[in-house]
Design an enzyme around this catalytic site. Sequence first.
Site, PDB file in Angstrom:
ATOM      1  N   HIS A 222       0.324  -1.299   0.184  1.00  0.00           N
ATOM      2  CA  HIS A 222       0.130  -0.429   0.581  1.00  0.00           C
ATOM      3  C   HIS A 222       0.814   0.751   0.268  1.00  0.00           C
ATOM      4  O   HIS A 222       1.409   1.669  -0.457  1.00  0.00           O
ATOM      5  CB  HIS A 222      -0.933  -0.037   1.084  1.00  0.00           C
ATOM      6  N   PHE A 259       4.540  -0.378  -9.367  1.00  0.00           N
ATOM      7  CA  PHE A 259       3.947  -0.548 -10.808  1.00  0.00           C
ATOM      8  C   PHE A 259       2.560  -1.499 -10.282  1.00  0.00           C
ATOM      9  O   PHE A 259       2.952  -2.348  -9.163  1.00  0.00           O
ATOM     10  CB  PHE A 259       4.609  -1.495 -11.802  1.00  0.00           C
ATOM     11  N   HIS A 261      -1.550  -2.107  -9.704  1.00  0.00           N
ATOM     12  CA  HIS A 261      -2.446  -1.646  -9.124  1.00  0.00           C
ATOM     13  C   HIS A 261      -3.789  -2.480  -9.086  1.00  0.00           C
ATOM     14  O   HIS A 261      -4.472  -3.674  -9.844  1.00  0.00           O
ATOM     15  CB  HIS A 261      -3.115  -0.031 -10.164  1.00  0.00           C
ATOM     16  N   ARG A 270      -3.382   9.040 -11.883  1.00  0.00           N
ATOM     17  CA  ARG A 270      -2.404  10.601 -11.257  1.00  0.00           C
ATOM     18  C   ARG A 270      -0.402  10.757 -11.831  1.00  0.00           C
ATOM     19  O   ARG A 270      -0.497  11.469 -11.711  1.00  0.00           O
ATOM     20  CB  ARG A 270      -2.196   9.876  -9.753  1.00  0.00           C
ATOM     21  N   ASP A 315       2.828   5.961  -6.701  1.00  0.00           N
ATOM     22  CA  ASP A 315       4.200   5.610  -5.937  1.00  0.00           C
ATOM     23  C   ASP A 315       5.565   5.272  -6.692  1.00  0.00           C
ATOM     24  O   ASP A 315       6.919   6.473  -6.316  1.00  0.00           O
ATOM     25  CB  ASP A 315       4.278   4.444  -4.919  1.00  0.00           C
TER      26      ASP A 315
HETATM   27  N1  COA Z   1       5.710  -6.469 -10.487  1.00  0.00           N
HETATM   28  C1  COA Z   1       5.580  -7.745 -11.711  1.00  0.00           C
HETATM   29  N2  COA Z   1       4.679  -8.130 -11.538  1.00  0.00           N
HETATM   30  C2  COA Z   1       3.377  -7.826 -10.974  1.00  0.00           C
HETATM   31  C3  COA Z   1       3.419  -6.879 -10.063  1.00  0.00           C
HETATM   32  C4  COA Z   1       4.285  -5.910 -10.080  1.00  0.00           C
HETATM   33  N3  COA Z   1       4.252  -4.587  -9.658  1.00  0.00           N
HETATM   34  N4  COA Z   1       1.868  -6.017 -10.054  1.00  0.00           N
HETATM   35  C5  COA Z   1       1.059  -6.969 -11.094  1.00  0.00           C
HETATM   36  N5  COA Z   1       2.137  -8.139 -11.511  1.00  0.00           N
HETATM   37  C6  COA Z   1       1.241  -9.573 -12.458  1.00  0.00           C
HETATM   38  C7  COA Z   1       0.705 -10.401 -10.837  1.00  0.00           C
HETATM   39  O1  COA Z   1       1.776 -11.458  -9.975  1.00  0.00           O
HETATM   40  C8  COA Z   1       0.223 -11.254 -11.544  1.00  0.00           C
HETATM   41  O2  COA Z   1       0.513 -12.039 -12.235  1.00  0.00           O
HETATM   42  P1  COA Z   1      -0.246 -13.726 -12.880  1.00  0.00           P
HETATM   43  O3  COA Z   1      -1.230 -13.576 -13.137  1.00  0.00           O
HETATM   44  O4  COA Z   1       1.376 -14.296 -12.488  1.00  0.00           O
HETATM   45  O5  COA Z   1       0.042 -14.180 -11.261  1.00  0.00           O
HETATM   46  C9  COA Z   1      -0.569  -9.958 -12.842  1.00  0.00           C
HETATM   47  O6  COA Z   1       0.672  -9.303 -13.121  1.00  0.00           O
HETATM   48  C10 COA Z   1      -1.932 -10.089 -12.405  1.00  0.00           C
HETATM   49  O7  COA Z   1      -1.729  -9.229 -11.057  1.00  0.00           O
HETATM   50  P2  COA Z   1      -2.954  -7.954 -10.925  1.00  0.00           P
HETATM   51  O8  COA Z   1      -4.323  -9.310 -10.777  1.00  0.00           O
HETATM   52  O9  COA Z   1      -3.034  -7.004 -12.067  1.00  0.00           O
HETATM   53  O10 COA Z   1      -2.673  -7.452  -9.351  1.00  0.00           O
HETATM   54  P3  COA Z   1      -3.149  -7.557  -8.481  1.00  0.00           P
HETATM   55  O11 COA Z   1      -4.580  -7.160  -7.706  1.00  0.00           O
HETATM   56  O12 COA Z   1      -2.785  -9.197  -7.406  1.00  0.00           O
HETATM   57  O13 COA Z   1      -2.120  -6.860  -7.668  1.00  0.00           O
HETATM   58  C11 COA Z   1      -0.449  -4.676  -6.307  1.00  0.00           C
HETATM   59  C12 COA Z   1      -2.477  -5.386  -7.207  1.00  0.00           C
HETATM   60  C13 COA Z   1      -0.945  -3.079  -6.186  1.00  0.00           C
HETATM   61  C14 COA Z   1      -0.694  -5.134  -5.132  1.00  0.00           C
HETATM   62  C15 COA Z   1       0.268  -5.196  -7.174  1.00  0.00           C
HETATM   63  O14 COA Z   1       0.452  -4.603  -8.614  1.00  0.00           O
HETATM   64  C16 COA Z   1       1.804  -4.444  -6.613  1.00  0.00           C
HETATM   65  O15 COA Z   1       2.239  -5.978  -5.207  1.00  0.00           O
HETATM   66  N6  COA Z   1       2.394  -3.602  -7.056  1.00  0.00           N
HETATM   67  C17 COA Z   1       3.922  -3.865  -6.521  1.00  0.00           C
HETATM   68  C18 COA Z   1       3.573  -2.515  -5.076  1.00  0.00           C
HETATM   69  C19 COA Z   1       3.212  -1.368  -5.788  1.00  0.00           C
HETATM   70  O16 COA Z   1       3.404  -0.494  -5.656  1.00  0.00           O
HETATM   71  N7  COA Z   1       1.488  -1.190  -4.269  1.00  0.00           N
HETATM   72  C20 COA Z   1       1.205   0.265  -4.831  1.00  0.00           C
HETATM   73  C21 COA Z   1      -0.288   0.001  -5.217  1.00  0.00           C
HETATM   74  S1  COA Z   1      -0.964   1.992  -5.102  1.00  0.00           S
END
Ligand code: COA
Length: 379
Positions: A222, A259, A261, A270, A315
Amino acid sequence: MSESEVKYGLAGVVADDTAVSKVMPETNSLTYRGYAVQDLATKCRFEEVAYLIWNKELPTKAQLDAFNAGEKRERGISAELLTLIGMLNAKAHPMDTLRTAISFMGQADNTANDSSPKGLYEKSLRMFAQIPEIVAADFRVRNGQAPIAADRSLGFSENFFHMCFGRVPQPEVVKCFDISMTLYAEHSFNASTFTARTIASSLSDIYSAVTGAVGSLKGPLHGGANEAVMHMLKEVGSAKNAEKWMLDALKAKRNIMGFGHRVYKKGDSRVPTMTDAFRKMVDVIGTPEARELWEMSRILDATMVREKNIYPNLDFPTGPAYYLMGFDIPIFTPIFVVSRITGWTAHVAEQLAANKLVRPLSNYVGVAQRDVLPIERRG
Ligand code: COA
């Protein structure tokens, strides 16, 4: 209840009504009280946006003057709170210090349980005025420096720089910070906001709701992501290394911070506004380090989109922007709180205006019901 009905992470669940903000993933847009966030970020100061979030309308000049005067009156944390900050574990994460400080504010406020609209507004304004001072005092104490008192002659963002560094930087730097404040202010039912609403729904007090929200925001999935982004950029090291670093990280199936969301799948609305402010600040700062961070982030962004079609979230540009402003990495998430206190407290007020205790169901997956055996027959 069958397992297929469980909405893990509450994904896709609409939990309540809100009139504070609207996230529209289909069009990658976000509005606060009906205004596009990029419009607010570029045309208004953060104080106007805070007023809007709480009062539902943008202020007139007279309303803004009165609001600013009220916020300035609330500046100045108590001597006890300043002493407490100095006594806390200097090695703790500043989010832990901030969580404790807000809890202390609630404990010290004899009107903490007044959750009338007026009571909520007064406490929201107090936290809005004093959280920057807590964050700045902790920043300086952690770095072996004496805290600097708030300056009531300065605007909100200028005062934060003053309390952290004893000076106000170039207007482009302040503007970049002010824009980040507006962009971080509110984002519907994210984890920390939902935490605040859940706590408020039991008719607990607003300080408890905000204290819980700080705990939720701390996590790297988050708010903690802006810090993680900067650690990542330091690991990448140079623009020259950026593409290879990203390709290797993706191959190793690493989670790339900044990366992706939960809601936006085609880009975070944003990001363009923040990236533009970051670039303008880089131009003004003009150092090789600033240019390198800019180039590096451009290459990482392009490589991630090309390879995975996953876009940066807010972020990603704020991490390096705060770093170039002179803040140390552990202060990045507390800075997020300096802004998000507006959204959290607006949601607490909204929750209490039409309250329903938050109490979801669970799908039990433990052992079947069984008898308690006498102790000599167990094992
Ligand atoms: N790096 C690498 N792979 C990523 C990724 C990232 N930052 N974000 C998503 N993916 C991958 C997932 O692992 C998933 O892969 P899979 O289909 O092989 O399992 C695919 O992309 C789809 O993911 P998705 O369902 O769209 O994401 P989510 O809703 O589960 O997760 C977050 C959302 C924010 C938790 C996740 O993108 C993340 O952990 N981001 C990094 C932390 C971050 O920047 N947080 C701030 C949010 S504002």
